[in-house]
Every structure is written in structure tokens, then in C-alpha cells.
Scaffold this motif. Sequence first.
Motif, short mmCIF file in Angstrom:
data_model
loop_
_atom_site.label_atom_id
_atom_site.label_comp_id
_atom_site.label_asym_id
_atom_site.label_seq_id
_atom_site.Cartn_x
_atom_site.Cartn_y
_atom_site.Cartn_z
N TYR A 51 -19.09 -21.98 -1.74
CA TYR A 51 -20.12 -22.85 -2.33
C TYR A 51 -20.47 -23.98 -1.36
N ARG A 52 -19.49 -24.64 -0.83
CA ARG A 52 -19.74 -25.78 0.07
C ARG A 52 -20.46 -25.34 1.33
N ARG A 53 -20.08 -24.20 1.85
CA ARG A 53 -20.74 -23.69 3.06
C ARG A 53 -22.20 -23.34 2.79
N ILE A 54 -22.48 -22.76 1.63
CA ILE A 54 -23.87 -22.44 1.28
C ILE A 54 -24.68 -23.72 1.17
N VAL A 55 -24.14 -24.71 0.47
CA VAL A 55 -24.86 -25.97 0.29
C VAL A 55 -25.14 -26.63 1.64
N GLU A 56 -24.20 -26.54 2.57
CA GLU A 56 -24.40 -27.10 3.91
C GLU A 56 -25.58 -26.45 4.62
N HIS A 57 -25.83 -25.18 4.34
CA HIS A 57 -26.88 -24.43 5.02
C HIS A 57 -28.15 -24.27 4.18
N LEU A 58 -28.25 -24.97 3.06
CA LEU A 58 -29.40 -24.78 2.16
C LEU A 58 -30.74 -25.04 2.84
N ALA A 59 -30.84 -26.05 3.64
CA ALA A 59 -32.12 -26.35 4.30
C ALA A 59 -32.54 -25.19 5.20
N GLU A 60 -31.61 -24.65 5.98
CA GLU A 60 -31.91 -23.52 6.85
C GLU A 60 -32.26 -22.28 6.05
N ILE A 61 -31.49 -22.02 5.00
CA ILE A 61 -31.72 -20.85 4.15
C ILE A 61 -33.09 -20.94 3.50
N ASP A 62 -33.40 -22.10 2.92
CA ASP A 62 -34.69 -22.27 2.25
C ASP A 62 -35.85 -22.14 3.23
N ALA A 63 -35.69 -22.66 4.44
CA ALA A 63 -36.76 -22.52 5.44
C ALA A 63 -37.01 -21.06 5.76
N ALA A 64 -35.96 -20.28 5.91
CA ALA A 64 -36.11 -18.85 6.19
C ALA A 64 -36.77 -18.13 5.01
N VAL A 65 -36.37 -18.48 3.80
CA VAL A 65 -36.95 -17.86 2.60
C VAL A 65 -38.42 -18.22 2.49
N ASN A 66 -38.76 -19.48 2.70
CA ASN A 66 -40.15 -19.91 2.62
C ASN A 66 -41.03 -19.18 3.63
N GLY B 183 -38.26 -18.81 -9.62
CA GLY B 183 -37.34 -18.96 -10.74
C GLY B 183 -35.96 -19.34 -10.21
N LYS B 184 -35.26 -20.17 -10.92
CA LYS B 184 -33.98 -20.70 -10.42
C LYS B 184 -32.92 -19.61 -10.25
N VAL B 185 -32.90 -18.63 -11.14
CA VAL B 185 -31.94 -17.53 -10.98
C VAL B 185 -32.27 -16.75 -9.72
N ASP B 186 -33.54 -16.37 -9.56
CA ASP B 186 -33.94 -15.61 -8.38
C ASP B 186 -33.64 -16.39 -7.10
N LEU B 187 -34.00 -17.65 -7.08
CA LEU B 187 -33.76 -18.49 -5.90
C LEU B 187 -32.28 -18.57 -5.58
N THR B 188 -31.46 -18.77 -6.58
CA THR B 188 -30.02 -18.88 -6.34
C THR B 188 -29.46 -17.59 -5.77
N LEU B 189 -29.88 -16.46 -6.30
CA LEU B 189 -29.40 -15.17 -5.79
C LEU B 189 -29.88 -14.91 -4.37
N ILE B 190 -31.11 -15.29 -4.09
CA ILE B 190 -31.63 -15.13 -2.73
C ILE B 190 -30.85 -16.02 -1.76
N ARG B 191 -30.60 -17.24 -2.15
CA ARG B 191 -29.82 -18.15 -1.29
C ARG B 191 -28.43 -17.58 -1.01
N LEU B 192 -27.78 -17.09 -2.03
CA LEU B 192 -26.44 -16.52 -1.87
C LEU B 192 -26.47 -15.33 -0.93
N ALA B 193 -27.42 -14.43 -1.13
CA ALA B 193 -27.50 -13.24 -0.29
C ALA B 193 -27.87 -13.59 1.15
N VAL B 194 -28.80 -14.52 1.34
CA VAL B 194 -29.18 -14.91 2.70
C VAL B 194 -27.98 -15.52 3.41
N PHE B 195 -27.22 -16.34 2.72
CA PHE B 195 -26.02 -16.90 3.32
C PHE B 195 -25.08 -15.78 3.77
#
Length: 141
Positions: free
Chosen positions: A61-76, A88-100
Amino acid sequence: MTRRELREQVFRLLFGVEFHEPKELQGQLAAYGETADWQDGDDEIGRAWDAEDGAYITEKYRRIVEHLAEIDAAVNEAAEGWKTSRMGKVDLTLIRLAVFEMRYEEEIPVGVAINEAVELAKKYGTDESSAFVNGVLAKLA
């Protein structure tokens, strides 16, 4: 816990990022760790964390949160016509987890990260979530 159960617990905790301040992490970890052993209808959600599981979940969890800006930029960049702020928050959360997992955890094959996110989308998302999550992640693979 199995790898799938651990991933689901990380997803549940990560979902809270949209609703809680980072300083509330310790309280959220304690609450999730103590109440993970409950059921939703006939389906067991999970069991209480032992020390090893808790350490894994917390660290991921902590490692994902540390990389959220990078992950979100790639997703965007990959999600044509969608920005993370509109997802949607569920979709976004799952995408963030998988991208990490795809970018920062070499021991998890990309196909496994995508498949696990799609399966969780079927469980927690809308009827369209699994296709949406799969489409975004396919562009990032």
C-alpha cells in the motif's frame, strides 16, 4: 493468505486513498486488519491479518501511494477520453493497483496483474468495469 486475498486487501485499503488523508493511514490499517474477518452475504471477504500478511499489505500500500503521481500520469496518457479524476473510484483503484504491479513488481507477470484486476472489477465494479479496466491496462501493457 493467498496472493489473491492479499491483493484484494490492498485494493480495499487503497480504495480509501480517495476518501482519507495520508495521516489517517495507521488508523485505516488498524481498522482493516482487525475487521478483515467478516462476510458479505455468502462470500467470505477475508480473514484477519497475521503479522506477515499485515506487513506485506502495509508495505505494498505504501509503495503504491508513493508512486501514485507517476501511475496516474501514465493512466491519464493511456486512457483516451478519460482522466483519473473522472473514473469510477473502484475502476481507478484497480487500475492503479495493476499498473503498480506491472511496473514495479517484476515477480508478477503483466498478464497476471491484468487478469487479477479484471476479476476484482467483476466482483466490485459495475457491469462495464471489467471491460474498462481491461482496456486501459491493455494500453499500458
